[in-house]
Design a protein around this motif. Structure first.
Motif, PDB file in Angstrom:
ATOM      1  N   GLY A 160       1.560  51.016  92.380  1.00 19.78           N
ATOM      2  CA  GLY A 160       2.894  51.582  92.247  1.00 19.78           C
ATOM      3  C   GLY A 160       2.925  53.096  92.175  1.00 19.78           C
ATOM      4  O   GLY A 160       3.943  53.686  91.816  1.00 19.78           O
ATOM      5  N   LEU A 161       1.817  53.757  92.570  1.00 15.71           N
ATOM      6  CA  LEU A 161       1.745  55.209  92.491  1.00 15.71           C
ATOM      7  C   LEU A 161       2.386  55.880  93.697  1.00 15.71           C
ATOM      8  O   LEU A 161       2.909  56.994  93.586  1.00 15.71           O
ATOM      9  CB  LEU A 161       0.288  55.649  92.372  1.00 15.71           C
ATOM     10  N   ILE A 162       2.332  55.226  94.862  1.00 14.82           N
ATOM     11  CA  ILE A 162       2.892  55.815  96.077  1.00 14.82           C
ATOM     12  C   ILE A 162       3.858  54.845  96.737  1.00 14.82           C
ATOM     13  O   ILE A 162       3.886  53.653  96.414  1.00 14.82           O
ATOM     14  CB  ILE A 162       1.785  56.238  97.070  1.00 14.82           C
ATOM     15  N   THR A 163       4.639  55.369  97.666  1.00 17.34           N
ATOM     16  CA  THR A 163       5.721  54.602  98.285  1.00 17.34           C
ATOM     17  C   THR A 163       5.233  53.644  99.360  1.00 17.34           C
ATOM     18  O   THR A 163       5.669  52.491  99.435  1.00 17.34           O
ATOM     19  CB  THR A 163       6.745  55.573  98.915  1.00 17.34           C
ATOM     20  N   LYS A 164       4.318  54.133 100.212  1.00 19.17           N
ATOM     21  CA  LYS A 164       3.871  53.320 101.341  1.00 19.17           C
ATOM     22  C   LYS A 164       2.510  53.801 101.818  1.00 19.17           C
ATOM     23  O   LYS A 164       2.215  55.000 101.768  1.00 19.17           O
ATOM     24  CB  LYS A 164       4.884  53.403 102.491  1.00 19.17           C
ATOM     25  N   VAL A 165       1.663  52.876 102.269  1.00 16.62           N
ATOM     26  CA  VAL A 165       0.390  53.225 102.891  1.00 16.62           C
ATOM     27  C   VAL A 165       0.383  52.635 104.298  1.00 16.62           C
ATOM     28  O   VAL A 165       0.814  51.494 104.510  1.00 16.62           O
ATOM     29  CB  VAL A 165      -0.806  52.718 102.062  1.00 16.62           C
ATOM     30  N   VAL A 166      -0.077  53.442 105.270  1.00 15.65           N
ATOM     31  CA  VAL A 166      -0.077  53.021 106.674  1.00 15.65           C
ATOM     32  C   VAL A 166      -1.462  53.252 107.267  1.00 15.65           C
ATOM     33  O   VAL A 166      -2.308  53.916 106.669  1.00 15.65           O
ATOM     34  CB  VAL A 166       0.989  53.781 107.490  1.00 15.65           C
ATOM     35  N   ALA A 167      -1.675  52.718 108.465  1.00 14.46           N
ATOM     36  CA  ALA A 167      -3.012  52.716 109.044  1.00 14.46           C
ATOM     37  C   ALA A 167      -3.525  54.102 109.404  1.00 14.46           C
ATOM     38  O   ALA A 167      -4.682  54.436 109.114  1.00 14.46           O
ATOM     39  CB  ALA A 167      -3.034  51.818 110.282  1.00 14.46           C
ATOM     40  N   ASP A 168      -2.709  54.908 110.054  1.00 13.50           N
ATOM     41  CA  ASP A 168      -3.220  56.166 110.587  1.00 13.50           C
ATOM     42  C   ASP A 168      -2.114  57.220 110.672  1.00 13.50           C
ATOM     43  O   ASP A 168      -0.972  56.975 110.252  1.00 13.50           O
ATOM     44  CB  ASP A 168      -3.843  55.948 111.968  1.00 13.50           C
TER      45      ASP A 168
END
Length: 238
Positions: A160-168
């Motif tokens: 819950g530290l960041i909004t979104k993680v994406v591949a590249d």
């Protein structure tokens, strides 16, 4: 790797101070270049302030160094509209604090967040002692701050530290672009009032955290442990 010296921090602070007074600003995006967000404070800059490797900071110098980081985080929070951090690569030390002071944080899978302060005899600053704990909880925050554990982006998202993680980077630009487009067409008044309402709960102790960090870091920057770590690091970099 976008290490933050006094001049760079001042430039960012001045920009945010300007944007905080403008009614035409709907969203602010901050990102690093060259494959990293920011690796934190420029230790060479601190060493130079101390008179070179092996030198020491007096209380006034130490307070000035940490005030720069506090002012940086405070400037980010002073903008009434959403601030978006775009993280591709490491966000460490005050660089992590800067990213986590934003309202929306997007990162690539290769990114990570590191409160590396303990490794050189310091404590988190830039509000990270509060922002990280509020997001990930006491146990995980303790591991990051007391052990200096790196938190990969995927785990940061799960915690819950960041909004979104994406591949590249391509996916990162697309996700950030979509969010910015949404914010840019939203009601400016609604954005400001919503952010203020959320901050009243989640960021209520932010200034108190900065004050505690300022006092603690001022003491630690004058310690023999930090001076030895600074001399070793600065000497290796020169």
């Amino acid at each position: 790797m976008n290490a933050l010296n006094g001049a760079a921090s001042r430039t960012i602070i001045d920009a945010f101070d300007d944007w905080s007074t403008r009614g035409d600003v709907r969203v602010v995006v901050i990102e690093g270049v060259g494959g990293s967000f920011s690796t934190g404070a420029d230790v060479i800059d601190i060493a130079d302030a101390a008179g070179g490797p092996g030198g020491g900071l007096d209380a006034t110098q130490a307070r000035g160094v940490i005030s720069s980081g506090s002012d940086l985080a405070r400037a980010v929070r002073s903008v009434g509209v959403p601030v978006v951090a775009v993280v591709d690569g490491p966000a460490a030390g005050i660089g992590a604090s800067l990213a986590l002071a934003a309202d929306l944080i997007y990162a690539t899978e290769r990114s990570y967040f590191l409160l590396a302060f303990i490794n050189i005899g310091l404590m988190p600053d830039g509000g990270a002692s509060m922002s990280v704990t509020a997001a990930v909880g006491r146990a995980r925050a303790n591991a990051m701050a007391l052990l200096g554990e790196k938190l990969p982006a995927a785990e940061a998202f799960d915690a819950g530290l960041i909004t979104k993680v994406v591949a590249d980077r391509t996916a990162l630009d697309a996700s950030v672009g979509a969010a910015v487009a949404k914010l840019a067409t939203s009601s400016a008044s609604a954005l400001r009032l919503t952010k203020a309402a959320l901050d009243a709960h989640s960021m209520a102790d932010f200034d108190k955290a900065l004050d505690r960090e300022l006092e603690g870091q001022t003491t630690l920057l004058q310690s023999a442990e930090f001076q030895a770590a600074m001399a070793a690091f600065a000497g290796a970099k020169r």
